[in-house]
Design an enzyme around this catalytic site. Structure first.
Site, mmCIF file in Angstrom:
data_model
loop_
_atom_site.group_PDB
_atom_site.id
_atom_site.type_symbol
_atom_site.label_atom_id
_atom_site.label_comp_id
_atom_site.label_asym_id
_atom_site.label_seq_id
_atom_site.Cartn_x
_atom_site.Cartn_y
_atom_site.Cartn_z
ATOM 1 N N LYS A 92 0.821 -1.205 -0.282
ATOM 2 C CA LYS A 92 0.329 0.138 -0.201
ATOM 3 C C LYS A 92 0.796 1.404 0.253
ATOM 4 C CE LYS A 92 -4.047 1.807 2.962
ATOM 5 N NZ LYS A 92 -4.550 1.311 4.058
ATOM 6 N N SER A 127 -9.033 1.067 3.303
ATOM 7 C CA SER A 127 -8.753 2.227 1.710
ATOM 8 C C SER A 127 -8.033 1.406 1.408
ATOM 9 C CB SER A 127 -8.212 2.885 3.456
ATOM 10 O OG SER A 127 -7.465 2.698 4.048
ATOM 11 N N SER A 184 -9.551 -1.235 6.942
ATOM 12 C CA SER A 184 -9.298 -0.679 5.755
ATOM 13 C C SER A 184 -8.810 -2.005 5.115
ATOM 14 C CB SER A 184 -8.298 0.552 5.731
ATOM 15 O OG SER A 184 -9.135 1.457 6.049
#
Lengths: 490, 480
Positions: free
Chosen positions: A79, A154, A178
């Site tokens: 990420k 996310s 997330s």
């Protein structure tokens, strides 16, 4: 089966048997990214040359007969809120569009030291704030199972990359769900470890007391293998736990006899999609068939968790994001004086959702409101945690849905932030309590994956892996194949 | 009608601790250095980095708290103080808010011939910010400003006093006492000119005999004891004039302008910050072991007051001498070292207070830069006491020692300064002087005692002052 749908441990065997090389494997993944990422849009940065160089290095070591750790030569993604030395780390924010960290995050160091090959950095909701990966400052990611749907957020880029065959595994970060929400929406496994289990050093902070890094993988064995690499004490993170880390693969035993599992009624009531409820029940039945005992339990403060989270997380975020001011690095919008420069830089650099949370947090911490909001929220947080403590006196773990619904349509909730916030209602209490939780795919609704969540005691990721592995072995529902994959391969 | 006012002063003093590394990373704390060379991602506050607390800071802060008679917290934590400034890389300062490490202490100052106890509200730990270098003399007119972050993350303690001080003199005495305590503890360089000791004063006035507090102003930017005293005097006078004219003092922050000798307004209460303090989630709370505190307490050095008392009691020094000698740990240590080898404490203190401090002041040097080894000073005093050199000579030798760091023996032999006490050698010179001065000799013989002085002087002249005066007198009398 193509290389891009195998797990890390399956690929590891092929590498060890010299049936493939890491360079071949990496090329297959880079090709896959080229083929499908214009639809999925999981990656913000692809580091192909660097990946091939790393792959060649592990191939050379293997050729020399060195015994390599299980993830050596395996292509993975991170990420884009985890620092990578010399590689852009943007948090999907325009304010950090050009930021290249001079250091690696602790997890980056550990994975690279274990020989994993970094394919690139994945898209996210800006600064990890959001539930759909539509809040990225650059572009939205789509769900590989249905391109009309969101991948969740996310860590949507990371989950989508794994689901779409663009990375064998990926790292996400989980502040309110997330990792688990996109794992559920994209049909992969996502683990949020106990707070303090994985070092946060080099993770760009959203809400420091809630953030935790964890793996997104195709099966439970991969989840254990990645945790074996990233978990453990780091003296650069004061909140990192100085505890021994077990070999997580020894929990993959296909045996849940006698395991006591609680089903919290607050997670199974109003607002839950009926079909999702059905899949959670089937998951409970599956575990019972394998010897576990499931019982209903109550966590009475659950309904306060969401509002509590939306005080604490924005409060911390308002302070953590204050450093993005245009002075040292990142975007700077020139202006006549320093205050105007700050103001213009931040107005243009941050997106709507980030600004909304900064304002919420600033308000909650301001004098005269601190006691009514922040302090009260901290007290409620203690109550939420106590609910779990009491439940764990009786149960080894808890089983809930990961999300009240399967993946929703892109654009469906962007105009209504409060509805969007409800996506994380099942995952948020876990972050407030600092305990571990696993999302594992179990069933489909309208062709879109459903995830069930297993919640465990602090530092007891092992029990979650044991239950998750049993679930995986006891059914064929835990590896949904994305439509996208079929389309491309046919 | 002219009311009588009382000045009420509280001081907030920031002390840079002399740990080797910064409070939350391992960068050096050394003063100076090329801009932005003592920095790392952690003290620059780059995205993703985390603070790790340097426990040496805790030790130094607790030592200071113990020396200031404070209660030491058993549970403490760090908070974030949020505000925007370009020298603050994270735009928050890690500090302590509601649970400081030390509170409720005091120190004693000399005031009006007696001692006065000044309350210490709290001592807390925090990180220092960086420095801005403006393109021109004022931030307002500068076209640009440069940021130097070398100082960022240097550990500080902030020591907040109760509003117990009543005059500029008391404020200065408090600050001097605090400085000397910190110097004894060896936790800070205590150099005001380098900013390792910084002081803000809260000043207000109230009608004499009343209890409440008047509206205060906070005065900043004093970088010497003298400027502290002047700034407080000025501010008290300014407020008195406002009150006497029937006006109202505005609560604000003011800056001391050393050149013009005035305070000027920086910002008013309306512009004051809301710092939005909250517990720093990146750092775990500090739990203090009482056993560790007890051990630290036992390890504290003898502090200025105790030491002064000892010098009076055991060495028989006058109070005045003892308080000057113990005002600085370096001076007191030096005194002890000299007195250990030359057991006449009052003589030693006279030399230190007279000659040594005079030369240090004249040259602008610190005590620690003094080149004279204690053993060498003791040797000099012994030479004088034995009559080997005169008092006047001793002072000359001392100046040479101060300048060169050489031993007194070396200087005396190099310059041929030793006193001539050899009777045989002196007798010849005495005979020569008697032969060459028949007039004065006759005067002396006729009863004019004054003539003796002239003859002694002549002998001293012949020997370039090195003759032992007692011996010269004896030899002359024998012969006349």
């Amino acid at each position: 089966m193509s290389l891009t749908s195998l797990t890390a441990h399956e690929l590891g065997e092929l590498l060890n048997k010299r049936e493939i090389s890491s360079v071949e494997l990496t090329k297959a993944y880079l090709r896959r990214i080229e083929e499908v990422d214009d639809q999925v849009r999981a990656f913000l940065t692809v580091t192909g040359d660097l990946a091939l160089k790393q792959a060649a290095e592990t191939d050379e070591k293997r050729a020399r007969g060195e015994k390599l750790p299980p993830l050596a030569g395996i292509p993975m993604a991170m990420k884009d809120n985890m620092c990578t030395k010399g590689i852009k780390t943007t948090c999907a924010s325009r304010i950090l569009y050009n930021f290249i960290p001079p250091y690696d995050a602790a997890v980056t160091e550990r994975l690279l030291a274990a020989g994993a090959v970094l394919l690139g950095k994945c898209n996210l909701d800006e600064f990890a704030m959001g539930s759909s990966t539509e809040n990225s400052g650059f572009f939205a990611t789509r769900n590989p199972h249905d391109l009309r749907a969101v991948p969740g957020g996310s860590s949507g880029g990371s989950a989508a990359a794994v689901a779409a065959g663009e990375a064998v595994f990926a790292l996400g970060s989980d502040t309110g769900g997330s990792i688990r929400l996109p794992a559920a929406f994209c049909g992969v496994i996502g683990l949020k470890p106990t707070y303090g289990r994985v070092s946060r050093y080099g993770l760009v902070a959203y809400a420091s007391s809630l953030d935790q890094i964890g793996p997104l993988t195709r099966d439970m064995r991969d989840c254990a293998l990645v945790m074996n690499v990233i978990a453990g004490h780091d003296k650069r993170d004061s909140t990192s736990a100085p505890l021994e880390v077990p070999d997580y693969t020894r929990f993959l035993v296909d045996d849940v006899r006698g395991l006591k599992i609680g089903l919290p009624r607050e997670y199974l009531g109003e607002g839950l999609d009926d079909e999702v409820r059905g899949w959670v029940k089937r998951a409970a039945e599956t575990l019972e068939k394998l010897g576990a005992v499931c019982e209903e339990v109550s966590l009475p403060h659950t309904r306060y968790a969401l509002p509590t989270y939306y005080i604490i997380a924005p409060a911390e975020a308002s302070s953590n994001l204050a450093r993005y001011d245009g002075v040292q690095y990142g975007l700077r919008v020139e202006a006549g004086d320093i205050v105007s420069m700050y103001s213009k830089t931040r107005s243009q650099g941050f997106g709507e959702e980030v600004k909304r949370r900064i304002m919420l947090g600033t308000y909650a911490l301001s004098s005269g409101y601190y006691d009514a909001y922040y302090l009260k929220a901290m007290k409620v947080r203690t109550l939420v945690k106590r609910d779990f403590d009491l439940a764990f006196e009786k149960y080894d773990c808890l089983l809930t849905p990961t999300s009240p619904t399967p993946a929703f349509e892109a654009g469906e909730k962007t105009a209504d932030p409060l509805t969007m916030y409800l996506s994380d209602v099942c995952t948020i209490p876990v972050n407030l309590a600092g305990i571990p939780a696993l999302s594992i795919p179990f069933g489909l609704v309208g062709g879109r994956p459903v995830g069930v969540q297993l919640i465990g005691k602090a530092f007891d990721e092992g029990t979650l892996m044991r239950a998750g592995y049993a679930l995986e072995q006891g059914t064929d529902l835990t590896r949904p194949r994305p439509v996208l994959e079929r389309t491309v391969e046919e | 009608m002219n009311r009588q006012y009382e000045t009420v002063i509280g001081l907030e003093i920031h002390v840079e601790l002399k740990t080797i590394t910064k409070i939350f990373c391992s960068c050096p704390t050394a003063f100076g250095g090329e801009a932005n060379t003592h920095v790392c991602p952690v003290c620059l506050g780059l995205p993703g980095v985390l603070p790790v607390f340097n426990e040496k800071v805790l030790e130094f802060a607790v030592k200071a708290g113990l020396a200031l008679n404070c209660e030491i917290a058993s549970f403490s934590k760090f908070d974030r103080k949020n505000y925007y400034y370009p020298d603050l890389p994270k735009n928050y300062q890690i500090s302590q808010y509601d649970l400081p490490i030390c509170r409720n202490g005091f120190l004693e100052i000399n005031s009006g011939g007696g001692t006065k106890r000044i309350g210490i509200t709290r001592v807390h730990m925090e990180e220092d910010a960086g420095k801005l270098l403006h393109g021109s003399s004022s931030i307002v007119t500068s076209g640009y400003s440069l940021v130097d972050l070398n100082r960022t993350g240097v550990p500080l303690i902030e020591i907040v006093s109760e509003p117990d001080l009543r005059s500029a003199e008391e404020a200065r005495a408090y600050m001097e006492k605090l400085r000397s305590i910190l110097e004894y503890l060896d936790v800070s360089d205590v150099k005001m000119e380098q900013g390792s000791l910084r002081c803000d004063a809260n000043v207000s006035l109230r009608p004499l005999g009343t209890e409440g507090l008047g509206t205060k102003t906070e005065v900043k930017n004093m970088n010497s004891f003298r400027s502290l005293q002047r700034a407080v005097e000025y501010e008290a006078k300014r407020q008195r004039e406002i009150l006497e004219e029937g006006g109202r003092v505005i609560q604000e922050t003011r800056s001391w302008d050393e050149e013009r000798g005035v305070t000027v307004s920086l910002r008013s209460k309306e512009e004051a910050h809301d710092y939005r303090y909250f517990p720093d989630p990146d750092l775990v709370p500090i739990v203090i072991d009482p056993g560790w505190v007890a051990k630290l307490k036992a390890s504290l050095p003898e502090l200025p007051d105790a030491r002064k008392e000892r010098l009076v009691r055991e060495m028989g020094l006058p109070e005045y001498d003892a308080s000057i000698i113990t005002g600085s740990r370096d001076l007191a240590d030096y005194f002890d070292a000299v007195a250990a080898e030359f057991n006449e404490p009052k003589t030693v203190s006279n030399w230190l207070m007279g000659e040594l401090l005079r030369l240090l002041n004249a040259s602008g040097m610190e005590m620690r830069e003094n080149k004279i080894a204690p053993a060498d000073l003791a040797a000099l005093l012994k030479l004088q006491a034995s009559g080997a050199i005169s008092g006047k000579m001793a002072k000359a030798v001392f100046e040479e020692m101060f300048a060169t760091g050489k031993s007194p023996e070396t200087i005396i032999s190099e310059q041929g300064l030793a006193q001539i006490s050899d009777e045989g050698a002196l007798a010849a010179i005495v005979d020569k002087v008697i032969a060459g001065n028949p007039g004065p000799v006759a005067d002396y013989k006729s009863g004019k005692e004054k003539a003796m002085g002239f003859l002694v002087g002549q002998v001293m002249k012949e020997t370039k002052g090195q003759a032992n005066p007692g011996l010269v007198n004896k030899l002359l009398k024998e012969r006349l």
